[in-house]
Design a protein around this motif. Structure first.
Motif, PDB file in Angstrom:
ATOM      1  N   VAL A 189       0.865  -1.181   0.000  1.00 63.56           N
ATOM      2  CA  VAL A 189       0.000   0.000   0.000  1.00 63.56           C
ATOM      3  C   VAL A 189       0.900   1.228   0.000  1.00 63.56           C
ATOM      4  CG1 VAL A 189      -1.739   1.316   1.260  1.00 63.56           C
ATOM      5  CG2 VAL A 189      -1.877  -1.178   1.194  1.00 63.56           C
ATOM      6  N   ASP A 190       0.717   2.091  -0.972  1.00 66.13           N
ATOM      7  CA  ASP A 190       1.547   3.285  -1.123  1.00 66.13           C
ATOM      8  C   ASP A 190       0.784   4.544  -0.761  1.00 66.13           C
ATOM      9  OD1 ASP A 190       4.081   2.199  -2.200  1.00 66.13           O
ATOM     10  OD2 ASP A 190       2.833   1.552  -3.871  1.00 66.13           O
ATOM     11  N   VAL A 191       1.536   5.585  -0.404  1.00 68.18           N
ATOM     12  CA  VAL A 191       0.979   6.901  -0.124  1.00 68.18           C
ATOM     13  C   VAL A 191       1.478   7.866  -1.177  1.00 68.18           C
ATOM     14  CG1 VAL A 191       0.847   8.815   1.520  1.00 68.18           C
ATOM     15  CG2 VAL A 191       0.858   6.449   2.351  1.00 68.18           C
ATOM     16  N   VAL A 192       0.560   8.584  -1.796  1.00 69.38           N
ATOM     17  CA  VAL A 192       0.908   9.580  -2.815  1.00 69.38           C
ATOM     18  C   VAL A 192       0.436  10.942  -2.318  1.00 69.38           C
ATOM     19  CG1 VAL A 192       0.489  10.378  -5.169  1.00 69.38           C
ATOM     20  CG2 VAL A 192       0.805   7.933  -4.720  1.00 69.38           C
ATOM     21  N   ALA A 193       1.365  11.876  -2.198  1.00 72.63           N
ATOM     22  CA  ALA A 193       1.032  13.227  -1.740  1.00 72.63           C
ATOM     23  C   ALA A 193       0.652  14.103  -2.926  1.00 72.63           C
ATOM     24  CB  ALA A 193       2.216  13.835  -0.994  1.00 72.63           C
ATOM     25  N   GLY A 194      -0.508  14.723  -2.830  1.00 71.53           N
ATOM     26  CA  GLY A 194      -0.968  15.590  -3.903  1.00 71.53           C
ATOM     27  C   GLY A 194      -0.327  16.966  -3.837  1.00 71.53           C
ATOM     28  N   HIS A 195      -0.341  17.654  -4.973  1.00 72.74           N
ATOM     29  CA  HIS A 195       0.123  19.043  -5.030  1.00 72.74           C
ATOM     30  C   HIS A 195      -0.652  19.756  -6.134  1.00 72.74           C
ATOM     31  CE1 HIS A 195       2.457  18.153  -8.695  1.00 72.74           C
ATOM     32  NE2 HIS A 195       2.854  17.058  -8.072  1.00 72.74           N
ATOM     33  N   PRO A 196      -0.695  21.080  -6.109  1.00 70.74           N
ATOM     34  CA  PRO A 196      -1.444  21.797  -7.139  1.00 70.74           C
ATOM     35  C   PRO A 196      -0.930  21.476  -8.544  1.00 70.74           C
ATOM     36  CG  PRO A 196      -0.892  23.260  -5.331  1.00 70.74           C
ATOM     37  CD  PRO A 196      -0.136  21.990  -5.103  1.00 70.74           C
ATOM     38  N   GLY A 197      -1.850  21.230  -9.458  1.00 71.74           N
ATOM     39  CA  GLY A 197      -1.481  20.953 -10.846  1.00 71.74           C
ATOM     40  C   GLY A 197      -0.953  19.558 -11.085  1.00 71.74           C
ATOM     41  N   MET A 198      -1.154  18.653 -10.153  1.00 73.45           N
ATOM     42  CA  MET A 198      -0.580  17.302 -10.226  1.00 73.45           C
ATOM     43  C   MET A 198      -1.155  16.508 -11.396  1.00 73.45           C
ATOM     44  SD  MET A 198      -0.781  14.552  -7.151  1.00 73.45           S
ATOM     45  CE  MET A 198      -0.147  12.880  -7.264  1.00 73.45           C
ATOM     46  N   ASP A 199      -0.287  15.673 -12.015  1.00 75.43           N
ATOM     47  CA  ASP A 199      -0.779  14.723 -13.018  1.00 75.43           C
ATOM     48  C   ASP A 199      -0.946  13.351 -12.373  1.00 75.43           C
ATOM     49  OD1 ASP A 199       1.733  13.490 -12.912  1.00 75.43           O
ATOM     50  OD2 ASP A 199       2.469  14.467 -14.736  1.00 75.43           O
ATOM     51  N   GLY A 200      -1.233  12.340 -13.185  1.00 72.50           N
ATOM     52  CA  GLY A 200      -1.516  11.017 -12.643  1.00 72.50           C
ATOM     53  C   GLY A 200      -0.343  10.063 -12.644  1.00 72.50           C
ATOM     54  N   MET A 201       0.856  10.565 -12.932  1.00 71.67           N
ATOM     55  CA  MET A 201       2.005   9.686 -13.120  1.00 71.67           C
ATOM     56  C   MET A 201       2.328   8.853 -11.872  1.00 71.67           C
ATOM     57  SD  MET A 201       5.522   9.428 -12.323  1.00 71.67           S
ATOM     58  CE  MET A 201       6.094  11.100 -12.024  1.00 71.67           C
ATOM     59  N   LEU A 202       2.282   9.466 -10.688  1.00 67.51           N
ATOM     60  CA  LEU A 202       2.659   8.739  -9.480  1.00 67.51           C
ATOM     61  C   LEU A 202       1.662   7.627  -9.162  1.00 67.51           C
ATOM     62  CD1 LEU A 202       3.889  11.664  -7.189  1.00 67.51           C
ATOM     63  CD2 LEU A 202       5.284   9.964  -8.373  1.00 67.51           C
ATOM     64  N   LEU A 203       0.390   7.882  -9.366  1.00 68.31           N
ATOM     65  CA  LEU A 203      -0.596   6.824  -9.148  1.00 68.31           C
ATOM     66  C   LEU A 203      -0.411   5.692 -10.152  1.00 68.31           C
ATOM     67  CD1 LEU A 203      -2.073   9.588  -8.031  1.00 68.31           C
ATOM     68  CD2 LEU A 203      -4.000   8.025  -7.811  1.00 68.31           C
ATOM     69  N   ASP A 204      -0.163   6.029 -11.400  1.00 70.90           N
ATOM     70  CA  ASP A 204       0.079   4.998 -12.404  1.00 70.90           C
ATOM     71  C   ASP A 204       1.317   4.172 -12.047  1.00 70.90           C
ATOM     72  OD1 ASP A 204      -2.109   5.821 -13.900  1.00 70.90           O
ATOM     73  OD2 ASP A 204      -0.914   7.123 -15.202  1.00 70.90           O
ATOM     74  N   ALA A 205       2.345   4.838 -11.505  1.00 71.19           N
ATOM     75  CA  ALA A 205       3.575   4.139 -11.129  1.00 71.19           C
ATOM     76  C   ALA A 205       3.323   3.163  -9.977  1.00 71.19           C
ATOM     77  CB  ALA A 205       4.654   5.143 -10.748  1.00 71.19           C
ATOM     78  N   CYS A 206       2.475   3.557  -9.036  1.00 68.86           N
ATOM     79  CA  CYS A 206       2.145   2.657  -7.933  1.00 68.86           C
ATOM     80  C   CYS A 206       1.448   1.406  -8.449  1.00 68.86           C
ATOM     81  CB  CYS A 206       1.251   3.368  -6.922  1.00 68.86           C
ATOM     82  SG  CYS A 206       2.074   4.676  -5.990  1.00 68.86           S
ATOM     83  N   VAL A 207       0.509   1.588  -9.362  1.00 73.63           N
ATOM     84  CA  VAL A 207      -0.191   0.440  -9.944  1.00 73.63           C
ATOM     85  C   VAL A 207       0.804  -0.464 -10.658  1.00 73.63           C
ATOM     86  CG1 VAL A 207      -1.933  -0.281 -11.612  1.00 73.63           C
ATOM     87  CG2 VAL A 207      -2.360   1.702 -10.129  1.00 73.63           C
ATOM     88  N   ALA A 208       1.716   0.135 -11.448  1.00 65.65           N
ATOM     89  CA  ALA A 208       2.707  -0.646 -12.187  1.00 65.65           C
ATOM     90  C   ALA A 208       3.655  -1.387 -11.255  1.00 65.65           C
ATOM     91  CB  ALA A 208       3.495   0.271 -13.119  1.00 65.65           C
ATOM     92  N   ALA A 209       3.896  -0.828 -10.049  1.00 69.56           N
ATOM     93  CA  ALA A 209       4.805  -1.450  -9.081  1.00 69.56           C
ATOM     94  C   ALA A 209       4.156  -2.574  -8.296  1.00 69.56           C
ATOM     95  CB  ALA A 209       5.338  -0.394  -8.117  1.00 69.56           C
ATOM     96  N   GLY A 210       2.858  -2.788  -8.495  1.00 69.36           N
ATOM     97  CA  GLY A 210       2.177  -3.879  -7.816  1.00 69.36           C
ATOM     98  C   GLY A 210       1.393  -3.492  -6.583  1.00 69.36           C
ATOM     99  N   SER A 211       1.103  -2.208  -6.425  1.00 72.41           N
ATOM    100  CA  SER A 211       0.301  -1.790  -5.274  1.00 72.41           C
ATOM    101  C   SER A 211      -1.079  -2.437  -5.318  1.00 72.41           C
ATOM    102  CB  SER A 211       0.125  -0.267  -5.266  1.00 72.41           C
ATOM    103  OG  SER A 211       1.351   0.384  -5.067  1.00 72.41           O
ATOM    104  N   ARG A 212      -1.548  -2.834  -4.155  1.00 74.23           N
ATOM    105  CA  ARG A 212      -2.939  -3.274  -4.031  1.00 74.23           C
ATOM    106  C   ARG A 212      -3.814  -2.175  -3.445  1.00 74.23           C
ATOM    107  NH1 ARG A 212      -3.875  -8.410  -0.866  1.00 74.23           N
ATOM    108  NH2 ARG A 212      -6.005  -7.850  -1.443  1.00 74.23           N
ATOM    109  N   GLY A 213      -3.158  -1.144  -2.938  1.00 74.29           N
ATOM    110  CA  GLY A 213      -3.892  -0.015  -2.387  1.00 74.29           C
ATOM    111  C   GLY A 213      -3.063   1.244  -2.463  1.00 74.29           C
ATOM    112  N   ILE A 214      -3.724   2.386  -2.623  1.00 77.80           N
ATOM    113  CA  ILE A 214      -3.056   3.687  -2.671  1.00 77.80           C
ATOM    114  C   ILE A 214      -3.817   4.631  -1.754  1.00 77.80           C
ATOM    115  CG2 ILE A 214      -2.416   5.675  -4.101  1.00 77.80           C
ATOM    116  CD1 ILE A 214      -2.422   3.755  -6.521  1.00 77.80           C
ATOM    117  N   VAL A 215      -3.089   5.337  -0.900  1.00 74.01           N
ATOM    118  CA  VAL A 215      -3.659   6.422  -0.121  1.00 74.01           C
ATOM    119  C   VAL A 215      -3.259   7.721  -0.809  1.00 74.01           C
ATOM    120  CG1 VAL A 215      -3.687   7.620   2.095  1.00 74.01           C
ATOM    121  CG2 VAL A 215      -3.603   5.116   2.025  1.00 74.01           C
TER     122      VAL A 215
END
Length: 304
Positions: A189-215
């Motif tokens: 389970v990974d944690v992704v910190a948001g910021h203004p103007g953020m794209d979806g790259m970090l969430l996509d990377a978590c999925v590609a890394a095998g995450s079963r959950g993202i906060v």
């Protein structure tokens, strides 16, 4: 009257650390060196169990579960009045919440640590240990005793990097709903910190890394951007659970904003609101729910 017996589970951290010749601190002390005088002052007997001796920033969920198991083993003894866990402050709130999720016993579990090393000339360790030992006789549930303040585990957060009153309580108590235990490996389970103007790259990377959950730690009351909303939808389509929390220190997530990237859009894409749980404890709850096979939405609704 029998003197209460308290089991002290030690894990390392600043409270067990000393400073070397280069000014670098590391956990070097065993449990016996940390509780002797404090136990006498608190009027209790102690039994020390060394579960770990590490810096708490390195703890995995498996390590935290070692602490939970040590606490459960201690409470198997009916002569034990309560348990104290000595823990590093970096991840104390996560271990405290994992204990809270799996605590279904009338006897208290009290966590403490220190902001200053054991060999600091004005260390806060002895006072915190003494407070924790006394609280292990008089309190209930899983709590944090630190800097003279008693804080419930659920919703607690470290509020300051150096202040001796290190932990803050939630703005109102969170529900205590024990969760069943489960065997097997912990899900990623990974944690992704948001910021203004953020794209979806970090969430996509978590999925590609095998995450079963993202906060996802959103902005404001739990908001992001249209690109993040699209990434949440992709993650959910891939079977990855997404939980929405906020970087704001107090207050709940509110899925009311729209405009393509607000909390309402994130919820519509499949993100589950974390309520008042912040990212660290939301990650613990999400991992525990996935491990035991409980519906994520129902699990957070009952506890957040």
């Amino acid at each position: 009257m029998t003197t209460p017996l308290i089991v002290v589970v030690t894990t390392g951290g600043t409270i067990a650390s000393t400073v070397d010749a280069d000014g670098v601190s590391s956990p070097t002390l065993g449990g016996g060196a940390l509780v002797g005088a404090a136990a006498e002052a608190a009027g209790v007997r102690v039994r020390v169990v060394e579960a770990l001796r590490v810096d708490s920033s390195t703890l995995t969920l498996d390590d935290a579960w070692t602490v939970v198991s040590a606490v459960h083993d201690a409470l198997d003894d009916p002569d034990v009045a309560g348990v104290v866990v000595l823990h590093g402050t970096d991840s104390l709130e996560e271990t405290a919440y994992l204990l809270d999720l799996h605590h279904d016993d009338a006897r208290p579990v009290v966590l403490t640590g220190s902001q200053r090393t054991a060999d600091h000339p004005d260390t806060d360790a002895p006072a915190n240990v003494q407070h924790a030992l006394r609280s292990a006789v008089s309190s209930t549930g899983v709590v944090i005793a630190f800097g003279g303040v008693l804080v419930p585990a659920a919703g607690a957060a470290k509020r300051h990097t150096t202040d001796l009153v290190a932990f803050a309580a939630p703005d109102a108590p969170l529900p205590h709903v024990p969760l069943a235990t489960a065997d097997g490996p912990w899900p990623r389970v990974d944690v992704v910190a948001g910021h203004p103007g953020m794209d979806g790259m970090l969430l996509d990377a978590c999925v590609a890394a095998g995450s079963r959950g993202i906060v996802l730690q959103g902005l404001g009351s739990g908001n992001a951007t249209p690109a993040v909303v699209a990434a949440v939808a992709r993650a959910r389509h891939a079977g990855v659970a997404v939980v929405l929390t906020t970087r704001v220190p107090a207050g709940p997530v509110a899925t009311t904003y729209g405009d393509g990237g607000g909390g309402a859009d994130l919820a519509a894409a499949g993100a589950v609101p974390a309520g008042r749980l912040k990212a660290g404890q939301a990650r613990v709850l999400l991992a525990a729910l996935l491990r035991v096979g409980v519906d994520v939405g129902e699990g957070f609704a009952a506890r957040g």
